[in-house]
Design an enzyme around this catalytic site. Structure first.
Site, PDB file in Angstrom:
ATOM      1  CG  LEU A   1      49.694  31.985  35.308  1.00 26.87           C
ATOM      2  CD1 LEU A   1      48.744  31.741  34.141  1.00 26.87           C
ATOM      3  CD2 LEU A   1      50.952  31.161  35.136  1.00 26.87           C
TER       4      LEU A   1
ATOM      5  CG  HIS B   1      43.589  38.234  32.928  1.00 31.19           C
ATOM      6  ND1 HIS B   1      42.366  37.598  33.004  1.00 31.19           N
ATOM      7  CD2 HIS B   1      43.869  38.662  34.190  1.00 31.19           C
ATOM      8  CE1 HIS B   1      41.919  37.651  34.252  1.00 31.19           C
ATOM      9  NE2 HIS B   1      42.827  38.286  34.992  1.00 31.19           N
ATOM     10  CD  GLU B   2      47.225  39.835  35.470  1.00 27.35           C
ATOM     11  OE1 GLU B   2      46.673  40.798  36.045  1.00 27.35           O
ATOM     12  OE2 GLU B   2      47.054  38.660  35.828  1.00 27.35           O
TER      13      GLU B   2
ATOM     14  CG  HIS C   1      42.968  43.117  36.070  1.00 29.59           C
ATOM     15  ND1 HIS C   1      41.620  43.018  36.288  1.00 29.59           N
ATOM     16  CD2 HIS C   1      43.485  41.868  36.292  1.00 29.59           C
ATOM     17  CE1 HIS C   1      41.315  41.771  36.632  1.00 29.59           C
ATOM     18  NE2 HIS C   1      42.429  41.052  36.635  1.00 29.59           N
TER      19      HIS C   1
ATOM     20  CG  HIS D   1      38.993  38.607  37.710  1.00 31.33           C
ATOM     21  ND1 HIS D   1      39.466  38.592  39.009  1.00 31.33           N
ATOM     22  CD2 HIS D   1      40.089  38.541  36.911  1.00 31.33           C
ATOM     23  CE1 HIS D   1      40.796  38.518  38.988  1.00 31.33           C
ATOM     24  NE2 HIS D   1      41.194  38.489  37.727  1.00 31.33           N
TER      25      HIS D   1
ATOM     26  CB  THR E   1      30.629  39.865  30.605  1.00 33.10           C
ATOM     27  OG1 THR E   1      30.355  40.768  31.683  1.00 33.10           O
ATOM     28  CG2 THR E   1      31.613  40.520  29.646  1.00 33.10           C
TER      29      THR E   1
ATOM     30  CD  GLN F   1      31.925  33.418  34.238  1.00 36.37           C
ATOM     31  OE1 GLN F   1      31.713  33.763  33.072  1.00 36.37           O
ATOM     32  NE2 GLN F   1      32.989  32.713  34.594  1.00 36.37           N
TER      33      GLN F   1
END
Length: 454
Positions: free
Chosen positions: A211, A262-263, A266, A272, A288, A291
């Site tokens: 993507l 999202h990008e 960064h 992430h 956050t 996980q």
């Protein structure tokens, strides 16, 4: 000599690629880390993990900047250019890419590009309509950042532009690997606009499995970010043209433009949300939850994290969930982004770039109570009177554009708007039944919505 080695490197990948083009079953949401490692190996540099600021190496400057941004600062306007890399062969005649069914044109439309800018402004400012889907447990930390992405109005030579740079690049080598070195070694360096003045985005035909990806900032002093310089000739975001924007032709579940959200996260210093590791690896944001791995699809809201009593925060734009399940950044992520915009080379200079007319674009032009444009009745039929509904903070002229699902302009009209609520009439008569994108633009800002004609 440098170009020779670049071409040799590309040829090496091409010779080792599979002769048959096959679409893998699993999508690679983001290859930022893979591209970083590939380019570091090519330049003879040590692995990325050896070039990071670690928790005990947080720089005093970054610390002071972060302490300044307990609340968001003044609006920062970010001049943006989209480089559309295409092969000049219109779909569906391009038989070189049968895996895409001859459906997706790589010379993407203006409507598709502007719809992506809409998404970025909504998502980063937390003006997206789906903030209501943020779970109560995370609403206290969900936050927007006071920035606005604006399409460039002047190119590097000072000529007028709409911020779209279409580049004919025939014969792009497709290696079959996720990472295509031709993009990093040739395309980006040869097409980039001054990264101190523009946020560069590239829309390009990537391998269907991928993507997008981005380049981290340099000199931010942030934990988990590179300590050394990053190549200015490749600085920006690379996007698979199929998933650029949110026009009706983009396939689900990546059809809401959130790969670019999202990008660019960064680019502004975000890792992430699972830290690219297990429960012991952090993304350096305490709001956050830790996980074990990335989240695919749309998990159950009660999926436990590595922290007792807390679910995973799969709604975060920096996870790997489907577009419709993403809806938030957090307060600590916003502080990291503001830090990058304040002290990171190239990023810090966007706020004074002369690529946009700041005397015009600094005036807010917001549409609707949550920056949404509404069309009613919707669906509609031939001969029916149709109205748009919007709230405008500054009076002035605007243009309304109507595009079909292929991004072709079908209608255009100019409207005069006054302060407050406006309901200009929309003309769709004469158009065939189908889905249409309605976009209103003023001072290089835009808002879009979908309307159906039966």
């Amino acid at each position: 000599m440098k170009k020779f080695y670049a071409l040799f490197f590309i040829a090496f990948f091409a010779m080792n690629a599979s002769a048959q083009f096959k679409v893998p079953e699993n999508i690679q949401r983001c290859s930022t880390m893979e591209v970083i490692e590939m380019m570091r190996a090519y330049k003879g540099l040590p692995p990325f993990a050896q070039a990071l600021n670690f928790p005990n190496e947080f720089t005093p400057l970054a610390q002071r900047v972060q302490e300044t941004f307990v609340s968001d600062g003044d609006e920062i306007l970010i001049p943006t250019v989209v480089h559309v890399i295409h092969d000049g062969i219109p779909q569906p005649m391009d038989i070189n890419f049968p895996a895409l069914g001859g459906l997706y044109e790589d010379n993407i439309s203006e409507a598709q590009i502007f719809s992506q800018i809409d998404v970025l402004n909504e998502d980063f400012r937390r003006e997206n309509a789906d903030t209501t889907l943020t779970p109560n447990i995370f609403k206290g930390v969900a936050k927007g950042i006071n920035i606005r992405f604006v399409m460039a109005q002047r190119d590097p030579d000072g000529n007028p532009t709409n911020g779209i740079n279409r580049v004919l690049w025939p014969g792009l080598i497709h290696t079959g690997f996720i990472v295509n070195p031709e993009i990093e070694l040739l395309i980006k360096p040869m097409t980039i606009w001054d990264p101190t003045k523009y946020l560069n985005q590239w829309s390009i035909r990537l391998e269907p499995i991928l993507l997008g990806y981005a380049q981290f900032p340099e000199g931010s002093g942030l934990q988990g970010m590179p300590t050394g310089p990053q190549d200015p000739t490749t600085d920006g975001v690379v996007m698979n043209h199929v998933y650029f924007g949110r026009t009706p032709n983009i396939p689900a579940p990546y059809n809401l433009g959130r790969t670019a959200t999202h990008e660019i996260g960064h680019m502004l210093g975000l890792r992430h949300s699972w830290g690219d590791g297990g429960c012991t690896v952090d993304d350096f944001c305490t709001d956050t939850p830790l996980q074990a791995e990335d989240s695919g699809g749309c998990p159950d809201v009660n999926t436990p994290s590595c922290e007792a009593g807390l679910p995973i925060q799969f709604q975060n734009y920096m996870d790997y969930t489907n577009d419709r399940c993403m809806n938030m950044f957090t307060s600590q992520q916003v502080i990291r982004m503001r830090t990058v915009l304040a002290i990171s080379p190239r990023r810090m200079e966007w706020s004074t770039s002369d690529a946009i007319d700041r005397t015009v674009t600094s005036s807010k032009f917001t549409v609707g109570s949550v920056n949404k444009l509404t069309v009613y009745p919707n669906p509609t039929v031939e001969g029916q009177r149709i109205f748009t509904d919007m709230f405008v903070e500054k009076a002035g002229a605007a243009e309304i554009f109507v595009y079909d699902v292929f991004g072709k302009l079908q209608k255009k009209q100019v409207v005069e708007l006054h302060f407050g609520t406006n309901r200009p009439e929309l003309d769709l008569d004469g158009l065939a039944p189908g889905n249409y994108m309605v976009s209103i633009r003023s001072n290089n800002m835009s808002k879009s919505t979908l309307v159906v004609k039966n």
